[in-house]
Design a protein around this motif. Structure first.
Motif, mmCIF file in Angstrom:
data_model
loop_
_atom_site.group_PDB
_atom_site.id
_atom_site.type_symbol
_atom_site.label_atom_id
_atom_site.label_comp_id
_atom_site.label_asym_id
_atom_site.label_seq_id
_atom_site.Cartn_x
_atom_site.Cartn_y
_atom_site.Cartn_z
ATOM 1 N N TYR A 1 5.693 12.015 -8.268
ATOM 2 C CA TYR A 1 4.612 11.477 -7.884
ATOM 3 C C TYR A 1 4.217 10.640 -8.446
ATOM 4 C CZ TYR A 1 4.385 14.518 -3.294
ATOM 5 O OH TYR A 1 4.872 15.113 -2.477
ATOM 6 N N THR B 1 -7.438 3.637 -5.486
ATOM 7 C CA THR B 1 -8.848 4.778 -5.641
ATOM 8 C C THR B 1 -9.662 4.361 -6.960
ATOM 9 O OG1 THR B 1 -7.448 5.960 -4.221
ATOM 10 C CG2 THR B 1 -9.282 7.118 -5.619
ATOM 11 N N ALA C 1 -5.765 4.687 -13.594
ATOM 12 C CA ALA C 1 -4.255 4.673 -12.268
ATOM 13 C C ALA C 1 -3.826 5.556 -13.317
ATOM 14 C CB ALA C 1 -3.648 3.648 -11.018
ATOM 15 N N LYS D 1 1.080 -1.459 0.210
ATOM 16 C CA LYS D 1 -0.210 0.107 0.171
ATOM 17 C C LYS D 1 0.848 1.048 0.010
ATOM 18 C CE LYS D 1 -4.329 -1.449 2.431
ATOM 19 N NZ LYS D 1 -5.444 -1.076 3.678
ATOM 20 N N ILE D 2 0.400 2.005 -0.702
ATOM 21 C CA ILE D 2 1.079 3.549 -0.568
ATOM 22 C C ILE D 2 0.405 4.014 1.313
ATOM 23 C CG2 ILE D 2 1.591 5.432 -1.629
ATOM 24 C CD1 ILE D 2 1.708 4.433 -4.722
ATOM 25 N N ASN E 1 -3.998 6.443 -6.561
ATOM 26 C CA ASN E 1 -3.912 5.272 -6.213
ATOM 27 C C ASN E 1 -4.855 4.229 -7.051
ATOM 28 O OD1 ASN E 1 -3.949 3.139 -4.401
ATOM 29 N ND2 ASN E 1 -1.883 4.507 -2.991
ATOM 30 N N TYR F 1 5.391 1.812 -8.915
ATOM 31 C CA TYR F 1 4.714 0.662 -8.124
ATOM 32 C C TYR F 1 3.884 0.376 -8.136
ATOM 33 C CZ TYR F 1 0.361 0.442 -4.583
ATOM 34 O OH TYR F 1 -0.807 -0.262 -3.721
ATOM 35 N N ILE G 1 -2.376 10.084 -4.672
ATOM 36 C CA ILE G 1 -1.099 8.520 -5.272
ATOM 37 C C ILE G 1 -1.722 8.053 -3.863
ATOM 38 C CG2 ILE G 1 0.236 9.884 -7.147
ATOM 39 C CD1 ILE G 1 2.362 9.191 -5.051
ATOM 40 N N LEU G 2 -2.118 8.562 -3.099
ATOM 41 C CA LEU G 2 -2.096 7.500 -1.971
ATOM 42 C C LEU G 2 -3.271 6.317 -1.794
ATOM 43 C CD1 LEU G 2 -1.544 10.820 0.895
ATOM 44 C CD2 LEU G 2 0.565 8.650 -0.465
ATOM 45 N N GLU G 3 -3.172 5.785 -0.440
ATOM 46 C CA GLU G 3 -4.323 5.072 -0.459
ATOM 47 C C GLU G 3 -4.414 4.886 0.420
ATOM 48 O OE1 GLU G 3 -3.694 0.763 -1.590
ATOM 49 O OE2 GLU G 3 -5.425 -0.295 -0.709
ATOM 50 N N LEU H 1 4.686 6.337 -8.705
ATOM 51 C CA LEU H 1 3.117 5.258 -8.375
ATOM 52 C C LEU H 1 3.344 4.482 -10.182
ATOM 53 C CD1 LEU H 1 0.150 5.619 -8.087
ATOM 54 C CD2 LEU H 1 -0.342 7.080 -10.195
#
Lengths: 299, 128
Positions: free
Chosen positions: A168, B50, B41, A30-31, B47, A175, A195-197, A172
């Motif tokens: 960023y 999301t 994404a 996870k981020i 993310n 990732y 970009i966060l979870e 991503l």
């Protein structure tokens, strides 16, 4: 599977408690964004996770092991900040080749592509780079190492706006191609929230909030309306933020639970608006002394 | 599309709405594969979790269906579902806001209807 597990983790510097009974779990791949005010304990927490600092009490496990002085943790982890030390005798390009020997998953092709994209000169030296260029180089090392646990402590320090955006996006993309556990700490939630979870908010060394970023946006609501009506309506509710607008009207921010409670009540007279995640964090972490206006209020 | 990060609407809802619009305009047709969470994404720099949330909204509304190991596909009646959903939710809310603003400005019902007609004609390219 959880990569990081803390239970009542405490770190004291003399009488000062930088972390106080912090308990949390970070899941694999996870981020997570680590948010907190200056001095909240972000860097201390990250350095304990990385095994750079020893805890004072409580428990911490990274990859199911105690991180301090641990070979398994250090070989699967990279900690990127603006104080990374590299041998001063080596050129930048040579540093990349040294890093390749350190990190088993190192992607030399990615490192070289990023190196060229950001126009580094192979013969430059790390300690002579500008602040922003240093951060950019460190970021390249952080990405290309592809460590199962990648920690960025305020990675964008000194970077200009376009490099930040590139960073960023690069993070991503890599990732998506190679999922891994990433922790990012920053003051600027706004620019990285997409970009966060998950988001982890700490305040004065204690965990305050740990939830999916999408839930943070639904955590609070802003309500605007006539002052006396607002005052009456909100008397029994938890108010996160309050502001007078002009003479007769007020703006308040309440938590989602208060909002739900109040949904049955008459809300037509008020204007309801969502609150940005960054603002929620600011309201949750402000200090008790009131805001900056309070300082100038000598009357 | 550029996402609005100002917090007015959660990103996953913006993604769901964007996909709905793609389906309505037939950029993606019935029984065609929709973008994966990873494609979304990458497209919007968000993310993947999301993006998955946005896809799941549509799956829950039966606008998309899952094929094991293959991804998500557009349902054959997707357009009808989206139209009725938007009519009963989005459009209704817009009308409610419109009426509220008209009341605030003391614009009467007839005047409001005239304004709607004029706008509708203008869109059709006919003279007012």
């Amino acid at each position: 599977m959880s990569v990081i597990k803390c239970e009542k983790l405490t770190k004291s510097y003399g009488e000062n408690k930088a972390l106080h009974e912090l308990s949390l779990t970070v899941e694999e791949n996870k981020i997570t964004g680590l948010i907190g005010r200056n001095g909240a304990g972000k860097t201390t927490l990250l350095k304990i996770i990385a095994g750079y600092l020893r805890k004072s009490s409580g428990n911490i496990e990274v990859f199911s092991e105690q991180p301090f002085n641990n070979l398994k943790v250090s070989s699967n982890m990279i900690f990127v900040d603006d104080q990374m030390n590299f041998p001063t005798a080596l050129h930048l390009k040579e540093l990349l080749y040294v890093a390749k020997d350190f990190y088993p998953n190192w992607d030399m092709d990615l490192a070289e592509r990023l190196f060229d994209y950001f126009s580094f000169h192979p013969n430059e030296r790390h300690h002579r780079l500008s602040k922003g260029m240093k951060s950019t180089f460190n970021m390249i090392v952080g990405l290309a190492s592809r460590c199962p646990l990648t920690i960025f402590d305020e990675p964008t320090t000194g970077m200009d706006a376009s490099v930040r955006k590139d960073f960023y996006r690069a993070l991503l993309k890599d990732y998506i191609a190679f999922p891994r556990t990433i922790i990012l700490s920053s003051h600027l939630l706004n620019e990285m929230e997409d970009i966060l979870e998950d988001i982890l908010l700490i305040r004065k060394g204690e965990k305050y909030l740990h939830m999916p970023i999408s839930d943070v946006k639904a955590y609070a609501f802003g309500i605007r309306g006539e002052s006396s009506a607002i005052k009456e309506w909100s008397s029994d509710k938890e108010i996160l933020h309050q502001k007078q607008i002009g003479d007769g009207s007020s703006y308040i921010v309440v938590t989602n639970t208060s909002y739900k409670l109040a949904k049955s009540a008459k809300l037509e007279q008020f204007t309801i608006s969502p609150v940005a995640a960054e603002d929620v964090c600011i309201y949750l972490t402000r200090n008790e002394k009131g805001d900056i206006d309070h300082v100038f209020n000598r009357g | 599309m550029i996402l609005h990060g100002d917090g007015t609407k959660p990103i996953y809802i913006q993604i769901a709405e964007w996909l709905e619009t793609q389906i309505l305009s037939e950029s993606i047709k019935s029984d065609e594969k929709i973008y994966s969470q990873y494609q979304l994404a990458d497209m919007f720099t968000i993310n993947p979790a999301t993006a998955a949330k946005g896809l799941n909204i549509l799956a829950n509304d039966s606008i998309l269906y899952k094929k094991r190991g293959l991804g998500m596909f557009v349902a054959s009646n997707a357009k009808t579902l989206i139209v009725s959903k938007r009519k009963s939710q989005t459009l209704k809310q817009l009308v409610a806001d419109l009426v509220q603003e008209a009341n605030r400005l003391d614009v009467g019902e007839e005047e409001l209807i005239e304004m709607i007609k004029a706008e509708s004609n203008r869109n059709k390219g006919e003279p007012e």
